[in-house]
Design an enzyme around this catalytic site. Structure first.
Site, PDB file in Angstrom:
ATOM      1  N   TYR A   1       4.286  -6.754  17.703  1.00 30.07           N
ATOM      2  CA  TYR A   1       4.510  -5.823  16.592  1.00 30.07           C
ATOM      3  C   TYR A   1       5.283  -4.597  17.075  1.00 30.07           C
ATOM      4  O   TYR A   1       6.299  -4.206  16.491  1.00 30.07           O
ATOM      5  CB  TYR A   1       3.160  -5.428  15.982  1.00 30.07           C
ATOM      6  CG  TYR A   1       3.284  -4.442  14.851  1.00 30.07           C
ATOM      7  CD1 TYR A   1       3.990  -4.762  13.701  1.00 30.07           C
ATOM      8  CD2 TYR A   1       2.699  -3.181  14.935  1.00 30.07           C
ATOM      9  CE1 TYR A   1       4.113  -3.852  12.654  1.00 30.07           C
ATOM     10  CE2 TYR A   1       2.809  -2.272  13.899  1.00 30.07           C
ATOM     11  CZ  TYR A   1       3.519  -2.613  12.764  1.00 30.07           C
ATOM     12  OH  TYR A   1       3.639  -1.705  11.742  1.00 30.07           O
TER      13      TYR A   1
ATOM     14  N   PHE B   1       0.827  -1.207   0.000  1.00 26.61           N
ATOM     15  CA  PHE B   1       0.000   0.000   0.000  1.00 26.61           C
ATOM     16  C   PHE B   1       0.872   1.273   0.000  1.00 26.61           C
ATOM     17  O   PHE B   1       0.796   2.093  -0.924  1.00 26.61           O
ATOM     18  CB  PHE B   1      -0.941  -0.095   1.208  1.00 26.61           C
ATOM     19  CG  PHE B   1      -1.471   1.200   1.710  1.00 26.61           C
ATOM     20  CD1 PHE B   1      -2.179   2.051   0.870  1.00 26.61           C
ATOM     21  CD2 PHE B   1      -1.288   1.566   3.039  1.00 26.61           C
ATOM     22  CE1 PHE B   1      -2.689   3.255   1.347  1.00 26.61           C
ATOM     23  CE2 PHE B   1      -1.798   2.753   3.522  1.00 26.61           C
ATOM     24  CZ  PHE B   1      -2.490   3.606   2.673  1.00 26.61           C
ATOM     25  N   ILE B   2       1.738   1.413   0.973  1.00 25.55           N
ATOM     26  CA  ILE B   2       2.563   2.640   1.046  1.00 25.55           C
ATOM     27  C   ILE B   2       3.673   2.588  -0.003  1.00 25.55           C
ATOM     28  O   ILE B   2       3.930   3.568  -0.707  1.00 25.55           O
ATOM     29  CB  ILE B   2       3.166   2.829   2.461  1.00 25.55           C
ATOM     30  CG1 ILE B   2       2.051   2.898   3.513  1.00 25.55           C
ATOM     31  CG2 ILE B   2       4.034   4.086   2.513  1.00 25.55           C
ATOM     32  CD1 ILE B   2       2.533   3.018   4.953  1.00 25.55           C
TER      33      ILE B   2
ATOM     34  N   LEU C   1      10.395  -0.798   3.700  1.00 26.96           N
ATOM     35  CA  LEU C   1       8.984  -0.841   4.120  1.00 26.96           C
ATOM     36  C   LEU C   1       8.467  -2.271   4.267  1.00 26.96           C
ATOM     37  O   LEU C   1       7.353  -2.470   4.765  1.00 26.96           O
ATOM     38  CB  LEU C   1       8.099  -0.115   3.080  1.00 26.96           C
ATOM     39  CG  LEU C   1       8.454   1.319   2.706  1.00 26.96           C
ATOM     40  CD1 LEU C   1       7.443   1.873   1.715  1.00 26.96           C
ATOM     41  CD2 LEU C   1       8.494   2.208   3.923  1.00 26.96           C
TER      42      LEU C   1
ATOM     43  N   ALA D   1      10.933   2.248   8.198  1.00 25.05           N
ATOM     44  CA  ALA D   1       9.530   2.565   8.485  1.00 25.05           C
ATOM     45  C   ALA D   1       9.151   1.943   9.821  1.00 25.05           C
ATOM     46  O   ALA D   1       9.046   0.721   9.949  1.00 25.05           O
ATOM     47  CB  ALA D   1       8.639   2.026   7.372  1.00 25.05           C
TER      48      ALA D   1
ATOM     49  N   ASN E   1       7.457  -9.723  -1.845  1.00 22.30           N
ATOM     50  CA  ASN E   1       7.097 -11.151  -1.996  1.00 22.30           C
ATOM     51  C   ASN E   1       5.590 -11.327  -2.175  1.00 22.30           C
ATOM     52  O   ASN E   1       5.088 -12.439  -2.173  1.00 22.30           O
ATOM     53  CB  ASN E   1       7.600 -11.971  -0.807  1.00 22.30           C
ATOM     54  CG  ASN E   1       6.909 -11.594   0.495  1.00 22.30           C
ATOM     55  OD1 ASN E   1       6.085 -10.684   0.537  1.00 22.30           O
ATOM     56  ND2 ASN E   1       7.234 -12.308   1.564  1.00 22.30           N
TER      57      ASN E   1
ATOM     58  N   GLY F   1       1.291  -7.376  -0.327  1.00 19.51           N
ATOM     59  CA  GLY F   1       1.279  -6.442  -1.461  1.00 19.51           C
ATOM     60  C   GLY F   1       0.601  -7.086  -2.659  1.00 19.51           C
ATOM     61  O   GLY F   1       0.182  -8.242  -2.600  1.00 19.51           O
TER      62      GLY F   1
END
Ligand code: UDP
Length: 326
Positions: free
Chosen positions: A149, A11-12, A76, A117, A32, A36
């Site tokens: 996370y 996305f980013i 990212l 990021a 990968n 995405g």
């Protein structure tokens, strides 16, 4: 100048790739496709200035080749999304810590500037707002998988800062606050794409907890503007920056806005956190960035408000008719 973007089909990453191409850079993407998608690269895949490598950042031989050939790196590639983190904690921890370790070591070997990021999650459940970059991080117990996370991203920050301190590696760290907009998937938990898709289907909008928790949502175009501004400013090397908006909205209010913007017949349904995620799940009640460090470094004027974000997200799902069955 060639820029390597790990997670470039995400996305980013895909929006960042487009922006860098428009600014005249060459872009080398590695992804990968775990979260995405090639659809995200539709606009740029045939550009002679784009290289797309569908591969893992754990392929060290490939990564060595790509890092060697680039001038700058935006790292990212990561496991993101509360749903994914709770369901796949091993993948989360390993991708975020070991993957970043590979990138930082290679960046150091070939002396390439690298953007890491990070996330507003690193502040954890600290409730003294707004969050300044140097404030405390407060986490829950290790048996609550969500915290993995925040810990994994905090370790990435420690590692990047350690390489900067000991080996003079040029690193820039950005803590992204709820970055949203077109192309974000709802499959991994993120609230705006979930609500918009639910509204499109006239399904109930699933508000977790009592909906009084707040977030500050930032349009991905504003976030990438800040990321590139920080990377292109030498004063930012070795520094950590909050990146986001400081306009708070409660999740219940967000649900109402989504229904109104999409003109939907949906209702709102409250769901307990334990039903939504896991027993003992802890949510952050509020999360607001202090943006003074960012504003003192680059001029950051977010262009998009929450209604722009919701309309663009709605248009995106309608245009591509994406219904992920959430
Ligand atoms: N949330 C919700 N319904 C959903 C998905 C998320 O109410 O279907 C809530 C979630 O509990 C959190 C907020 O929306 O309070 C933002 O969630 P998201 O996963 O997008 O981001 P984060 O929790 O990382 O801020």
């Amino acid at each position: 100048m060639k820029i390597l973007i790990t997670g470039g089909a995400g996305f980013i990453g895909s929006h960042l790739s487009e922006k860098l191409l428009k600014s005249g850079y060459e872009v080398s993407i590695i992804d990968n496709l775990s979260t995405g998608s090639l659809l995200n690269l539709e606009k740029i895949k045939s550009s002679s200035k784009t290289e797309i490598h569908i591969d893992s950042i754990f392929n060290k031989k490939k990564m060595k080749e790509l890092v060697q050939k680039c001038d700058q790196i935006y790292h990212l590639a990561a496991a993101v999304g509360v749903r994914l983190i709770v369901d796949k904690p091993v993948e989360t921890i390993e991708t975020n810590i070991l993957g970043t370790d590979i990138l930082i070591k290679l960046a150091n070997q070939f002396n390439k500037k690298i953007f890491i990021a990070s996330t507003s999650e690193v502040y954890g459940k600290n409730d003294s707002l707004p969050f300044m970059e140097n404030c405390n991080r407060i986490y829950g117990s290790t048996n609550i998988r969500r915290w993995a996370y925040a810990e994994s991203k905090a370790i990435d920050e420690f590692l990047a800062l350690a390489y900067h301190y000991e080996k003079k590696l040029p690193v820039v760290i950005g803590r992204l606050f709820n970055t949203v907009g077109p192309r974000q998937s709802g499959q991994y938990g993120m609230v705006i794409p979930r609500f918009v898709q639910q509204a499109l289907l006239d399904h109930s909008l699933t508000v977790y907890g009592d909906g009084t928790q707040t977030r500050c949502f930032t349009h991905v175009y504003d976030s990438i503007e800040a990321m590139v501004g920080l990377m292109n400013n030498d004063n930012c090397i070795g520094e950590v920056y909050n990146i986001g908006s400081d306009q708070e909205i409660s999740i219940l209010e967000l649900a109402k806005r989504v229904i109104s913007v999409t003109n939907s017949n949906s209702k709102i349904k409250l769901i307990s956190y334990s039903d939504a995620y896991e027993d003992g799940f802890e949510d952050m009640k509020r999360r607001v960035p202090d943006l003074s460090k960012l504003n003192n470094t680059i001029e950051f004027n977010p262009e998009f408000n929450i209604d722009n974000i919701l309309i663009q997200t709605y248009d995106y799902f309608k245009q591509y008719n994406i219904m992920e069955g959430i």
